[in-house]
Design a protein around this motif. Structure first.
Motif, PDB file in Angstrom:
ATOM      1  N   THR A   1      11.386 -24.163 -31.837  1.00  0.00           N
ATOM      2  CA  THR A   1      12.404 -23.226 -31.351  1.00  0.00           C
ATOM      3  C   THR A   1      11.842 -21.816 -31.422  1.00  0.00           C
ATOM      4  N   TYR A   2      12.083 -21.022 -30.374  1.00  0.00           N
ATOM      5  CA  TYR A   2      11.757 -19.598 -30.437  1.00  0.00           C
ATOM      6  C   TYR A   2      13.043 -18.805 -30.512  1.00  0.00           C
ATOM      7  N   VAL A   3      13.027 -17.774 -31.327  1.00  0.00           N
ATOM      8  CA  VAL A   3      14.157 -16.853 -31.388  1.00  0.00           C
ATOM      9  C   VAL A   3      13.694 -15.547 -30.761  1.00  0.00           C
TER      10      VAL A   3
ATOM     11  N   LEU B   1      15.220 -23.663 -27.376  1.00  0.00           N
ATOM     12  CA  LEU B   1      14.845 -24.945 -27.979  1.00  0.00           C
ATOM     13  C   LEU B   1      13.840 -25.624 -27.048  1.00  0.00           C
ATOM     14  N   LEU B   2      12.567 -25.575 -27.411  1.00  0.00           N
ATOM     15  CA  LEU B   2      11.512 -26.056 -26.508  1.00  0.00           C
ATOM     16  C   LEU B   2      11.103 -27.496 -26.793  1.00  0.00           C
ATOM     17  N   ALA B   3      11.219 -27.904 -28.031  1.00  0.00           N
ATOM     18  CA  ALA B   3      10.939 -29.301 -28.379  1.00  0.00           C
ATOM     19  C   ALA B   3      11.987 -29.727 -29.395  1.00  0.00           C
TER      20      ALA B   3
ATOM     21  N   GLY C   1       8.068 -29.838 -15.450  1.00  0.00           N
ATOM     22  CA  GLY C   1       9.201 -29.076 -15.967  1.00  0.00           C
ATOM     23  C   GLY C   1       9.197 -27.710 -15.338  1.00  0.00           C
ATOM     24  N   PRO C   2      10.387 -27.114 -15.192  1.00  0.00           N
ATOM     25  CA  PRO C   2      10.456 -25.783 -14.592  1.00  0.00           C
ATOM     26  C   PRO C   2       9.829 -24.740 -15.504  1.00  0.00           C
ATOM     27  N   SER C   3       9.595 -23.570 -14.943  1.00  0.00           N
ATOM     28  CA  SER C   3       9.062 -22.453 -15.703  1.00  0.00           C
ATOM     29  C   SER C   3       9.983 -22.156 -16.883  1.00  0.00           C
ATOM     30  N   GLY C   4       9.418 -21.973 -18.045  1.00  0.00           N
ATOM     31  CA  GLY C   4      10.210 -21.648 -19.229  1.00  0.00           C
ATOM     32  C   GLY C   4      10.702 -22.850 -20.006  1.00  0.00           C
ATOM     33  N   SER C   5      10.363 -24.076 -19.554  1.00  0.00           N
ATOM     34  CA  SER C   5      10.876 -25.264 -20.231  1.00  0.00           C
ATOM     35  C   SER C   5      10.077 -25.614 -21.488  1.00  0.00           C
ATOM     36  N   GLY C   6       8.927 -24.964 -21.676  1.00  0.00           N
ATOM     37  CA  GLY C   6       8.172 -25.203 -22.909  1.00  0.00           C
ATOM     38  C   GLY C   6       6.897 -25.999 -22.729  1.00  0.00           C
ATOM     39  N   LYS C   7       6.436 -26.141 -21.491  1.00  0.00           N
ATOM     40  CA  LYS C   7       5.234 -26.948 -21.228  1.00  0.00           C
ATOM     41  C   LYS C   7       3.998 -26.356 -21.911  1.00  0.00           C
ATOM     42  N   SER C   8       3.803 -25.044 -21.723  1.00  0.00           N
ATOM     43  CA  SER C   8       2.619 -24.415 -22.318  1.00  0.00           C
ATOM     44  C   SER C   8       2.679 -24.460 -23.845  1.00  0.00           C
ATOM     45  N   THR C   9       3.879 -24.277 -24.369  1.00  0.00           N
ATOM     46  CA  THR C   9       4.043 -24.330 -25.829  1.00  0.00           C
ATOM     47  C   THR C   9       3.672 -25.714 -26.360  1.00  0.00           C
ATOM     48  N   LEU C  10       4.047 -26.745 -25.600  1.00  0.00           N
ATOM     49  CA  LEU C  10       3.696 -28.115 -26.002  1.00  0.00           C
ATOM     50  C   LEU C  10       2.173 -28.276 -26.073  1.00  0.00           C
TER      51      LEU C  10
ATOM     52  N   LEU D   1      -2.845 -24.145 -31.480  1.00  0.00           N
ATOM     53  CA  LEU D   1      -2.674 -22.699 -31.360  1.00  0.00           C
ATOM     54  C   LEU D   1      -1.286 -22.248 -31.804  1.00  0.00           C
ATOM     55  N   GLU D   2      -0.355 -23.196 -31.887  1.00  0.00           N
ATOM     56  CA  GLU D   2       1.018 -22.941 -32.350  1.00  0.00           C
ATOM     57  C   GLU D   2       1.402 -24.098 -33.266  1.00  0.00           C
ATOM     58  N   PRO D   3       1.944 -23.818 -34.438  1.00  0.00           N
ATOM     59  CA  PRO D   3       2.380 -24.940 -35.280  1.00  0.00           C
ATOM     60  C   PRO D   3       3.757 -25.435 -34.837  1.00  0.00           C
TER      61      PRO D   3
HETATM   62  N1  LIG Z   1       5.342 -16.751 -28.931  1.00  0.00           N
HETATM   63  C1  LIG Z   1       6.570 -16.767 -28.397  1.00  0.00           C
HETATM   64  N2  LIG Z   1       7.599 -16.110 -28.984  1.00  0.00           N
HETATM   65  C2  LIG Z   1       8.847 -16.143 -28.478  1.00  0.00           C
HETATM   66  N3  LIG Z   1       9.173 -16.811 -27.346  1.00  0.00           N
HETATM   67  C3  LIG Z   1       8.192 -17.477 -26.717  1.00  0.00           C
HETATM   68  C4  LIG Z   1       6.845 -17.502 -27.192  1.00  0.00           C
HETATM   69  N4  LIG Z   1       6.102 -18.262 -26.343  1.00  0.00           N
HETATM   70  C5  LIG Z   1       6.953 -18.686 -25.400  1.00  0.00           C
HETATM   71  N5  LIG Z   1       8.196 -18.223 -25.613  1.00  0.00           N
HETATM   72  C6  LIG Z   1       9.364 -18.505 -24.790  1.00  0.00           C
HETATM   73  O1  LIG Z   1       9.539 -19.898 -24.720  1.00  0.00           O
HETATM   74  C7  LIG Z   1       9.897 -20.317 -23.416  1.00  0.00           C
HETATM   75  C8  LIG Z   1       8.957 -21.396 -22.905  1.00  0.00           C
HETATM   76  O2  LIG Z   1       7.664 -20.885 -22.759  1.00  0.00           O
HETATM   77  P1  LIG Z   1       6.453 -21.762 -22.176  1.00  0.00           P
HETATM   78  O3  LIG Z   1       6.070 -22.785 -23.169  1.00  0.00           O
HETATM   79  O4  LIG Z   1       5.438 -20.786 -21.775  1.00  0.00           O
HETATM   80  O5  LIG Z   1       7.137 -22.489 -20.919  1.00  0.00           O
HETATM   81  P2  LIG Z   1       6.464 -23.045 -19.576  1.00  0.00           P
HETATM   82  O6  LIG Z   1       4.995 -23.189 -19.816  1.00  0.00           O
HETATM   83  O7  LIG Z   1       7.152 -24.356 -19.320  1.00  0.00           O
HETATM   84  O8  LIG Z   1       6.786 -22.065 -18.500  1.00  0.00           O
HETATM   85  C9  LIG Z   1       9.888 -19.074 -22.560  1.00  0.00           C
HETATM   86  O9  LIG Z   1      11.225 -18.689 -22.354  1.00  0.00           O
HETATM   87  C10 LIG Z   1       9.154 -18.048 -23.361  1.00  0.00           C
HETATM   88  O10 LIG Z   1       9.691 -16.774 -23.164  1.00  0.00           O
END
Ligand SMILES: Nc1ncnc2c1ncn2[C@@H]1O[C@H](COP(=O)(O)OP(=O)(O)O)[C@@H](O)[C@H]1O
Ligand SMILES: [Mg+2]
Length: 221
Positions: free
Chosen positions: A12-14, A22-24, A41-50, A57-59
Motif C-alpha cells: 500500500t502507498y499512502v 492498495l497495489l497488492a 492492468g491500466p496505468s496506476g494499477s501497480g504493475k511496476s511496483t510488482l 527494489l521495493e519491499p
Molecule cells: N514510491 C511511491 N510512493 C508513493 N506512491 C507511489 C510510489 N510508487 C508508485 N506509487 C503510486 O502507486 C500507484 C501505482 O504505481 P505503478 O506501480 O507505477 O503502476 P503502473 O506501473 O501499473 O502504472 C500510482 O498511483 C503511483 O502514484
C-alpha cells in the motif's frame, strides 16, 4: 514446479494527502520456469511496483517472494541474478552500443576485452554488429530497445523482468519487436515476467496472462 512464487504479497502507498493506494492485496503468483507470463492492468494499477518488489527494489509490506524455493526477503537486488528492462532510459547515454551490452559482464567481473568480445557476438545475433561503436542516442527507438534486450540477456539472468518494453515505440514497430523479442527470449529459455497495458502484445508474447485489478491477479488465459 514454479520457479517464481509470490505468496500473500501486500503493498500500500499512502500519498501526501493521506489517500491510500492498495497495489497488492494478498497477491499470489506462480511462474513456471521457462515461461513468459504477462501482467496486464491500466496505468496506476501497480504493475511496476510488482516488478520492483520481485527485483528487490521495493519491499512488500507483507507476504513472501520465493525464487527456486529460496525466500528472497534477505537477498539484495544485485544478488538475485535478475535482469530488468524498462521502457525508457534503459541504456547508458555516455557509452557506445558495445559497452552498453558488455556492461553487465564487466560488472560480473569479466575482463573488459573478453566482455567486449562476447558483446560483439551478441550484437551480431541481434543484427546490430555494424552499430557497435555508435553512441546509443544515435540509434532509432527500436534499435535502442534491441540493444537493451541484448544487454539484459547477455548476463544470462535467472529471471527477466520487462516493464512496458515497447510503449515508447510506434504501433508497427511494436508489433515487429514483440515477435522478435518473444523468439529471442524463447531461444534462451529465460523465465520472463512481462508487464504491459497492451492486451494484444501480452497475448502474442505470453503463454499465461493475468489482469492486476485492485491488488489481485485475475487469470485471463
Ligand atoms: N514510491 C511511491 N510512493 C508513493 N506512491 C507511489 C510510489 N510508487 C508508485 N506509487 C503510486 O502507486 C500507484 C501505482 O504505481 P505503478 O506501480 O507505477 O503502476 P503502473 O506501473 O501499473 O502504472 C500510482 O498511483 C503511483 O502514484
Ligand atoms: Mg508502470
Amino acid at each position: 514446479m514454479s520457479l517464481l512464487e509470490l505468496r500473500g504479497v501486500c503493498k500500500t502507498y499512502v500519498d501526501a494527502q493521506g489517500g491510500q493506494a492498495l497495489l497488492a492485496d494478498r497477491l499470489d503468483l506462480l511462474v513456471p520456469g521457462g515461461r513468459i507470463v504477462a501482467i496486464l492492468g491500466p496505468s496506476g494499477s501497480g504493475k511496476s511496483t510488482l516488478l520492483k518488489m520481485v527485483a528487490g527494489l521495493e519491499p512488500p509490506d507483507a507476504g513472501s517472494i520465493y525464487f527456486a524455493g529460496q525466500d528472497l526477503a534477505a537477498v539484495p537486488p544485485e544478488r538475485r541474478g535478475f535482469a530488468l528492462m524498462f521502457q525508457d532510459f534503459a541504456l547508458f547515454p555516455h557509452l557506445d552500443v558495445l559497452d552498453n551490452v558488455a556492461f553487465g559482464l564487466v560488472e560480473q567481473g569479466l575482463r573488459r576485452a573478453v566482455a567486449r568480445e562476447r558483446a560483439l557476438q551478441m550484437l551480431a545475433v541481434f543484427g546490430l554488429h555494424s552499430h557497435a561503436r555508435q553512441k546509443v542516442w544515435r540509434l532509432s527507438g527500436g534499435e535502442q530497445q534491441r540493444v537493451a534486450l541484448a544487454r539484459a540477456l547477455i548476463t544470462q539472468p535467472r529471471l527477466l523482468l520487462l516493464d512496458e518494453p515497447f510503449s515508447a515505440l510506434d504501433a508497427e514497430l511494436r508489433t515487429r519487436l514483440r515477435d522478435e523479442f518473444s523468439q529471442r527470449i524463447a531461444a534462451t529459455g529465460i523465465t520472463t515476467v512481462l508487464v504491459t497495458h497492451d492486451e494484444a502484445e501480452a497475448r502474442a508474447m505470453a503463454q499465461q496472462g493475468f489482469r492486476l485489478l485492485q491488488g489481485r491477479l485475475l487469470p485471463l488465459w
